[in-house]
Design an enzyme around this catalytic site. Structure first.
Site, mmCIF file in Angstrom:
data_model
loop_
_atom_site.group_PDB
_atom_site.id
_atom_site.type_symbol
_atom_site.label_atom_id
_atom_site.label_comp_id
_atom_site.label_asym_id
_atom_site.label_seq_id
_atom_site.Cartn_x
_atom_site.Cartn_y
_atom_site.Cartn_z
ATOM 1 C CB THR A 1 -101.700 29.866 -14.745
ATOM 2 O OG1 THR A 1 -102.851 29.268 -14.135
ATOM 3 C CG2 THR A 1 -101.482 29.236 -16.099
ATOM 4 C CG ASP A 2 -101.608 29.307 -8.533
ATOM 5 O OD1 ASP A 2 -100.541 28.816 -8.984
ATOM 6 O OD2 ASP A 2 -102.189 28.863 -7.521
ATOM 7 N N GLY B 1 -105.132 15.719 -4.560
ATOM 8 C CA GLY B 1 -105.016 16.872 -5.454
ATOM 9 C C GLY B 1 -106.283 17.707 -5.478
ATOM 10 C CB SER C 1 -103.588 21.107 2.840
ATOM 11 O OG SER C 1 -103.267 21.543 1.547
ATOM 12 C CG ASP D 1 -104.918 24.920 -4.200
ATOM 13 O OD1 ASP D 1 -105.280 25.087 -5.378
ATOM 14 O OD2 ASP D 1 -103.921 24.258 -3.878
#
Ligand code: GLA
Length: 387
Positions: free
Chosen positions: A36-37, A124, A128, A172
């Site tokens: 959704t981001d 996940g 990173s 993230d």
């Protein structure tokens, strides 16, 4: 960082000047609000108590040397210099962040650094992003600068887009930079406004099972989903000009465009639109401590990601299926980009033992693979631990 690591640093780099800088940034797990981001929507992640840690010292020139203890590999580059052809993939994150901060006029000098991580790589859980954010903080500190955490997250996202060729959203990097202990973050990815919602409960835990699979073509599939969302927006706009992103549409609007849309594009859009609604409902349920309602929304999210968005895989489906059979599990779903990675569950603490045992028994039987499991609570975002 212990004394031994500092000694190894000096032995490796021969750099005894100035103070050690220690920074760390957490991985994340998204409770709900998946894919959704980049549709200007809502996400609901927590920072986990697993970190990428950087031990660094400032340099007086533009050279950067980073040794990764996880990869057992050294990378070197110069700030503003070209990317060497044989650069390992992981080093591109650091190079990209350095460049983003250099362009902002904040970083001129390089660093010597050792990086280690307790965030599983490729699980996940945003290893990173945590690396980018922790490295960014180290570069800033070494150059005597500070930066607003939102700007730091944006710099890290820029690095991911431009140096790692991953067209990710903002979730993230944002939660890694701005997470808050014992809180989950409802983030509006359109205007980046946040609401921190307490999830403190002595009896509730977040449980993670890393499937330890990473299916190929992930980046290609991610871009393909983005393109499909854009196609859906273009079609919706013809009837509803106010729709700038899928965030602006509801299911009844989508239905009126069904005949104009490729069925796959329709299903992709249906996931995003329904996921946004679920995320807002989830935030309300969490604010009132209604864990069972949260759990139901997690299962619904998983089904939508599996059936409409097509980003799950048999391993994740099986982990969610197993979780659903254990008493005391409120809900479970795949988390992150998909095609492998991890399952997240909300669970009563007393049930962790059983869920762990059932997965440890059944998952390898089906896939000849072990899942890595741990439970976590929401931790703090990135910080300079010492300098
Ligand atoms: C990856 C991306 C995020 C987000 C998720 C899916 O983790 O980096 O920006 O799009 O996938 O929700």
């Amino acid at each position: 960082m212990d004394q031994q690591t500092k000694q190894e640093f000096v032995r490796r780099f021969g750099n005894t000047d100035g103070a050690f800088i220690l920074t760390r940034a957490p991985g994340r797990v998204n409770l709900i609000g998946e894919h959704t981001d980049y549709n200007d929507g809502f996400v609901f992640p927590i920072a986990i108590d697993r970190y990428t840690t950087i031990l660094a010292k400032a340099r007086t020139d533009t050279q950067v040397r980073i040794f990764s203890t996880t990869q057992n590999e050294l990378t070197e580059f110069s700030i503003a210099g070209p990317v060497a052809k044989d650069s390992p993939q992981w080093s591109l994150y650091a190079k990209g962040v350095a460049e983003a901060l250099r362009q902002r006029g904040l970083v001129k000098n390089g660093i010597d650094a050792m990086v280690s991580s307790t965030v599983p790589i490729g699980g996940g859980l945003s290893s990173s992003a945590s690396f980018e954010v922790a490295t960014g903080l180290a570069f800033l500190t070494a150059n005597g600068k500070t930066l607003d955490k939102i700007e730091l997250a944006l710099a890290a996202q820029w690095a991911e887009h431009n140096y790692a060729s991953m067209p990710c959203g903002i979730m993230d990097q944002f939660i890694s930079a701005l997470g808050e202990k014992d809180h989950a973050m409802l983030l509006d990815c359109r205007d980046l406004s946040q609401r921190q919602i307490s999830m403190e409960d002595a009896d509730m835990r977040i449980f993670i099972a890393n499937s330890n699979v990473k299916h190929k073509l992930v980046e290609g599939e991610y871009q393909a989903r983005r393109n499909q969302c854009e196609r859906a927006v273009a079609i919706l706009r013809k009837k509803f000009p106010a729709v700038k992103a899928l965030r602006d549409a509801d299911l009844s609007m989508l239905k009126t465009c069904r005949m104009d849309m490729d069925p796959t594009v329709f299903r992709r859009a249906r996931h995003v639109i329904s996921e946004n609604t679920r995320t807002l409902q989830f935030a309300e349920a969490m604010a009132s401590g209604n864990w069972s309602a949260c759990g139901k929304l997690m299962y619904a999210s998983h089904e939508s990601l599996r059936d409409d968005y097509g980003v799950s895989c048999p391993e994740l489906d099986f982990l969610v299926e197993i979780a659903d059979t254990v008493q005391g599990v409120y809900g479970a779903r795949m988390t992150g980009g998909g095609f492998g990675g991890s399952m997240v569950a909300m669970i009563q603490s007393h049930a962790i033992k059983e869920l762990t045992a059932v997965i440890a028994q059944k998952y390898p039987q089906r896939f000849a693979l072990e899942a890595t499991m741990f439970s976590t609570t929401a931790g703090d975002g990135a910080q300079v631990v010492s300098s």
